[in-house]
Write an enzyme that holds these catalytic residues in place. Sequence first.
Site, PDB file in Angstrom:
ATOM      1  N   CYS A 155      -0.699  -4.627   7.771  1.00  0.00           N
ATOM      2  CA  CYS A 155      -0.437  -3.461   8.553  1.00  0.00           C
ATOM      3  C   CYS A 155       0.326  -3.948   9.798  1.00  0.00           C
ATOM      4  CB  CYS A 155      -1.849  -2.940   8.907  1.00  0.00           C
ATOM      5  SG  CYS A 155      -3.074  -2.836   7.404  1.00  0.00           S
TER       6      CYS A 155
ATOM      7  N   CYS B   3       0.789  -1.133  -0.311  1.00  0.00           N
ATOM      8  CA  CYS B   3       0.058   0.187   0.063  1.00  0.00           C
ATOM      9  C   CYS B   3       0.857   1.092   0.030  1.00  0.00           C
ATOM     10  CB  CYS B   3      -0.890  -0.003   1.178  1.00  0.00           C
ATOM     11  SG  CYS B   3       0.101  -0.079   2.654  1.00  0.00           S
TER      12      CYS B   3
HETATM   13 FE1  FES Z   1      -1.094   0.093   4.618  1.00  0.00          FE
HETATM   14 FE2  FES Z   1      -2.570  -0.602   6.484  1.00  0.00          FE
HETATM   15  S1  FES Z   1      -3.023  -0.283   4.422  1.00  0.00           S
HETATM   16  S2  FES Z   1      -0.386  -0.320   6.198  1.00  0.00           S
END
Ligand code: FES
Length: 145
Positions: free
Chosen positions: A111, A43
């Site tokens: 995460c 992400c």
């Molecule tokens: Fe990127 Fe949680 S969506 S660390």
Amino acid sequence: MPYSRKVIDRFEDVLKNPAKHSVGRFNPNDADVATGMVGAPACGDVMRLQLKMVGNIIDDVKFKTYGCGSAIASSSLFIGMLKGRTIESAKQIKDKDIAEALELPSIKLHCSVLAEESIKKAIENWESKQPSLSEQLQEDLEPIE
Ligand code: FES
């Protein structure tokens, strides 16, 4: 995808009380500070974790996470687990411990991995700052004037 109440409460509390949750930074150049900086490829979120060491004990911790609510909640929970531990003991904390404590949904497991990776990097940095065995021996062999 619903967040658990634990994630929401912790995330909101970090935003309201950043100092209480150890958000901030130490000078990375200080000899007693170790820094781990990692990014999540999934992400693009980023976490910086810093340890202030007294001998082999983690005396204090600061972090800054540029990321989602789960990453910030995971970071904060992780920080609370680190204070007072030895480096060896800190290595035993796993991302799944954090994910379970926060009841992270499977889509958000990366995460908590971010938090685990940051401590690994900080420990690598700490170990790289320690004098090697040959340097220590050299110091021990210096003639006393
Ligand atoms: Fe990127 Fe949680 S969506 S660390």
